[in-house]
Enzyme design. Structure first.
Site, PDB file in Angstrom:
ATOM      1  N   GLY A  29       0.821  -1.216   0.000  1.00  9.04           N
ATOM      2  CA  GLY A  29       0.000   0.000   0.000  1.00  9.04           C
ATOM      3  C   GLY A  29       0.848   1.256   0.000  1.00  9.04           C
TER       4      GLY A  29
ATOM      5  N   HIS B  71       4.305   1.529  -8.181  1.00  7.88           N
ATOM      6  CA  HIS B  71       3.338   0.426  -8.056  1.00  7.88           C
ATOM      7  C   HIS B  71       2.394   0.414  -9.265  1.00  7.88           C
ATOM      8  CE1 HIS B  71       4.154   1.397  -3.651  1.00  7.88           C
ATOM      9  NE2 HIS B  71       4.442   0.111  -3.684  1.00  7.88           N
TER      10      HIS B  71
END
Ligand code: AMP
Length: 298
Positions: free
Chosen positions: A28, A34
């Site tokens: 996260g 990402h």
């Protein structure tokens, strides 16, 4: 985008997805690095699964597990926008029962550098990734070059344990000044942030020296070490074999220049690969080299 919270529901829903399936595991606090992995997975698979799990097993007792940045709502939006089909975001208690005690030891590649400085870290990474692979059963696992020793550890685990998943490693996304994107960059103060790109400059100088044909590791590393800007200090700078992570001296190609610089309590981690003489990168999976299983419709 569906969101699931338990291993059982993750497996049940993942099994209904069109294959090939790409899995992008994360902790996260997502950034463009990402997202680049999700986009790569999107372009090579019929379905994309992402996971968000801040894995306590891979943090040492004095590390930042409690204060690791968390931004779930924003992460969900970013993943949905990037075309993720299924997000697996389990709570710690659903991943690890109170009596959880198993651990995957990948051996020597997991014991040097990051493995030596963070005891138990790679066992924690290997164990959680094995659990994610069992839950999702993906065709391919998408990893960032940024954590290059992690890619070697996980490739070794998949190979040794006959796990039927391809590994795709995508290049490190950087700020314009060269600093590798990282969720932990938010910890840097202004002075540390200004010095941070010198890590990449040092690694790039090591890479250029090797490409010029220099082979004396001590000399190459001394030149690289001198390029780190204060207040950063070296944790390590090394030239290693891409598979074993053993130091190379004399240096040969292919190789990986790995470095960690400390900025106060923050560890900045980066690396640069040096291709073999025929231009083959030792870590990255070329974009056109689609995973074998991904070309087959299951
Ligand atoms: P993390 O959330 O830090 O565990 O990272 C999840 C995945 O994203 C790992 O495979 C990382 O290597 C990858 N990753 C982290 N930073 C970058 C970056 N700057 N560029 C590309 N991939 C990254």
């Amino acid at each position: 985008m569906q969101i699931v919270r338990t291993p059982g529901s993750a497996r049940a829903i993942a099994r209904t997805l069109h294959r090939p399936v790409g899995l992008v595991p994360t902790m996260g606090a997502l950034h463009a690095g990402h997202v680049s992995l999700v986009e790569r997975a999107r372009s090579e698979n019929a379905s994309v699964v992402a996971s968000i799990f801040v894995n306590p097993l891979q943090f040492g007792p004095n590390e930042d597990f409690d204060k690791y940045p968390r931004a779930f709502e924003r992460d969900v939006e970013m993943l949905a926008d990037a075309g993720v089909d299924l997000l697996y975001a389990p709570a710690v208690e659903r991943m690890y029962r109170p009596d959880f005690a198993s651990s995957i030891d990948v051996g020597p590649v997991a014991s040097s550098f990051e493995g030596a400085r963070r005891p138990g870290h790679f066992a924690g990474v290997a164990t959680v990734v094995a659990k994610l692979l069992h839950a999702i059963e993906p065709t391919s696992l998408y990893l960032g070059q940024k954590d290059v020793q992690q890619t070697a550890v996980l490739r070794a685990m998949l190979r040794d344990l006959d796990m039927p998943t391809n590994v795709v490693v995508a290049p490190t996304l950087r700020e314009r000044d060269g600093l590798a994107l990282s969720s932990r960059n938010v910890y840097l103060d202004i002075v540390q942030r200004a010095a941070a790109p010198s890590l990449y400059r040092a690694l790039s100088s090591v890479s250029r020296a090797i490409e010029r044909g220099e082979t004396d590791a001590a000399r190459i590393l001394a030149t690289g070490r001198a390029l780190l800007a204060p207040p950063l200090v070296w944790d390590y700078l090394a030239i290693v074999d891409p598979l074993t992570f053993e130091e190379l001296d004399p240096v040969r190609r292919p190789a990986v220049a790995i470095g960690v610089a400390r900025a106060g309590s923050v560890r900045l981690l980066d690396n640069v690969t040096i291709a073999s003489a025929n231009g083959v990168d030792p870590i990255l999976t070329p974009p056109h080299d689609l995973p074998r299983a991904a070309r087959i419709r299951h």
